[in-house]
Enzyme design. Structure first.
Site, PDB file in Angstrom:
ATOM      1  N   THR A  53       0.803  -1.228   0.000  1.00  0.00           N
ATOM      2  CA  THR A  53       0.000   0.000   0.000  1.00  0.00           C
ATOM      3  C   THR A  53       0.838   1.280   0.000  1.00  0.00           C
ATOM      4  O   THR A  53       0.285   2.367   0.167  1.00  0.00           O
ATOM      5  CB  THR A  53      -0.929   0.019   1.216  1.00  0.00           C
ATOM      6  OG1 THR A  53      -0.148  -0.217   2.392  1.00  0.00           O
ATOM      7  CG2 THR A  53      -2.022  -1.022   1.089  1.00  0.00           C
ATOM      8  N   TYR A  54       2.156   1.198  -0.170  1.00  0.00           N
ATOM      9  CA  TYR A  54       2.980   2.425  -0.194  1.00  0.00           C
ATOM     10  C   TYR A  54       3.005   3.004  -1.599  1.00  0.00           C
ATOM     11  O   TYR A  54       3.197   2.246  -2.547  1.00  0.00           O
ATOM     12  CB  TYR A  54       4.415   2.122   0.227  1.00  0.00           C
ATOM     13  CG  TYR A  54       4.632   1.829   1.690  1.00  0.00           C
ATOM     14  CD1 TYR A  54       3.673   2.112   2.652  1.00  0.00           C
ATOM     15  CD2 TYR A  54       5.834   1.263   2.112  1.00  0.00           C
ATOM     16  CE1 TYR A  54       3.908   1.822   3.986  1.00  0.00           C
ATOM     17  CE2 TYR A  54       6.070   0.983   3.442  1.00  0.00           C
ATOM     18  CZ  TYR A  54       5.108   1.265   4.378  1.00  0.00           C
ATOM     19  OH  TYR A  54       5.339   0.980   5.704  1.00  0.00           O
ATOM     20  N   PRO A  55       2.841   4.307  -1.764  1.00  0.00           N
ATOM     21  CA  PRO A  55       2.336   5.281  -0.791  1.00  0.00           C
ATOM     22  C   PRO A  55       0.835   5.495  -1.014  1.00  0.00           C
ATOM     23  O   PRO A  55       0.441   6.187  -1.938  1.00  0.00           O
ATOM     24  CB  PRO A  55       3.135   6.545  -1.139  1.00  0.00           C
ATOM     25  CG  PRO A  55       3.423   6.404  -2.622  1.00  0.00           C
ATOM     26  CD  PRO A  55       3.393   4.932  -2.957  1.00  0.00           C
ATOM     27  N   GLU A  63       0.850   0.766  -4.151  1.00  0.00           N
ATOM     28  CA  GLU A  63       1.380  -0.040  -5.257  1.00  0.00           C
ATOM     29  C   GLU A  63       2.588   0.581  -5.951  1.00  0.00           C
ATOM     30  O   GLU A  63       3.380  -0.126  -6.560  1.00  0.00           O
ATOM     31  CB  GLU A  63       0.303  -0.349  -6.312  1.00  0.00           C
ATOM     32  CG  GLU A  63      -0.930  -1.035  -5.755  1.00  0.00           C
ATOM     33  CD  GLU A  63      -2.016  -1.258  -6.807  1.00  0.00           C
ATOM     34  OE1 GLU A  63      -1.819  -0.866  -7.967  1.00  0.00           O
ATOM     35  OE2 GLU A  63      -3.063  -1.835  -6.454  1.00  0.00           O
ATOM     36  N   SER A  65       5.360   2.010  -4.820  1.00  0.00           N
ATOM     37  CA  SER A  65       6.668   1.657  -4.272  1.00  0.00           C
ATOM     38  C   SER A  65       7.123   0.283  -4.754  1.00  0.00           C
ATOM     39  O   SER A  65       8.246   0.123  -5.246  1.00  0.00           O
ATOM     40  CB  SER A  65       6.615   1.687  -2.742  1.00  0.00           C
ATOM     41  OG  SER A  65       7.861   1.313  -2.193  1.00  0.00           O
TER      42      SER A  65
END
Length: 315
Positions: A53-55, A63, A65
């Site tokens: 879930t980043y960022p 997605e 990251s």
């Protein structure tokens, strides 16, 4: 080459700084991310931490990251030289916290696809949904480990009670056990970890990878007044530390950094590295100068006087 440590109950050896991938796709675009990752690994470091879930705060689902890290590994052909950690279970606009078996089995395949790899070295329970039976979660991990998709599992943001129950159920049912813990821990945030989690870390022999190791940048010394908070998009996160305790800690960091001819952030990370069971603090950088500050931390040997001063200031 920097010294490496072995994560407990694994064959994974990692450098003493864990690069936090939440900046990829947020404060660093793809090209800058590649440059920072190249510089990080050129120094001999090998441990990269991200999440599915980043960022999420950029596009509501994250997605980015994992995607950037995957493209970088693919272009550099260096996957076998790295230890990659990612996570499952965090909340997005599309779903709440979720560590159900169905969500884990779906999410691991999506992470593998974005990372362009066939395995994740360390897979974290990012947040607890507090409702999925622990056995269901561990059974899902058992399945993905047996399939070769995940090597080891770890925990972040589980309550002490659910963390301990996870070990009890894993032992009873022959399911995988967490090998590491990722807690919120720094010089300005000691009580929660040291009182509630350290006893479990010692009981189960966990390796610890603290997040927010520099307290949203406060421990760099960049934020010393309210007007300083506008210096960065992350500045507001440091506001709560602008108090007597925070300033006392900064004074100690300033004094010790002068003594060692280094930076306050380097001393703050060196303090973490001197604590028992700490494997590698998770920390990010967006420039070469910030990277140099991180690289210096494992090389600094704080003496007992330094440690006593920081302990007194941060209690």
């Amino acid at each position: 080459m920097n010294n490496r440590i072995k994560i407990s109950n694994t064959d994974l050896e990692v450098g003493r700084i864990n690069f936090g991938g939440n900046v990829f796709g947020w404060t660093l675009d793809e090209q800058k991310s590649f440059e920072i990752l190249d510089a990080f690994t050129a120094e001999g470091f090998n441990f990269i931490d991200t999440a599915d879930t980043y960022p999420w705060w950029v596009n509501g689902k994250g997605e980015l990251s994992e995607t950037i890290i995957g493209k970088w590994m693919k272009s550099r052909g260096n996957r076998d030289d790295l230890v990659i950690a990612t996570k499952v279970g965090s909340e997005t606009k599309e779903h709440g916290y979720d560590i159900s078996k169905a969500h884990i089995l779906k999410s691991v395949d999506e992470s593998l696809q974005r990372l362009q790899t066939d395995h994740i070295d360390l897979y974290y329970t990012h947040f607890d949904d507090k409702s999925t039976p622990i056995e269901e979660t561990l059974s899902a991990y058992d399945e993905v480990i047996k399939a070769g998709k995940v090597r080891y599992i770890a925990a972040s943001n589980l309550s002490p009670k659910r963390l301990e129950e996870s070990f009890e159920i894993a032992e009873k049912k022959g399911l995988p056990k967490y090998v590491a813990l990722q807690p919120h821990y720094s010089l300005v945030e000691r009580e929660g970890y040291e009182n509630d989690y350290l006893p479990l870390v010692e009981k189960y022999g966990l390796t610890v990878f603290p997040y927010w190791s520099l307290a949203a940048g406060f421990l760099t010394g960049k934020y010393r007044s309210e007007t300083d908070l506008s210096k960065s998009v992350r500045g507001e996160g440091a506001r709560k530390y602008l108090n007597e305790k925070g300033f006392t800690i900064l004074k100690a960091l300033d004094d010790i950094s002068v003594k060692h001819n280094t930076k306050p952030a380097t001393v703050a990370l060196a303090w973490l590295l001197a604590q028992p069971h700490i494997g590698a603090p998770i920390v990010s950088a967006t420039s070469q100068s910030q990277l140099e500050t991180l690289f210096a931390a494992p090389k600094i040997a704080l003496d007992q006087g330094d440690l006593d001063m920081l302990d007194k200031a941060s209690k």
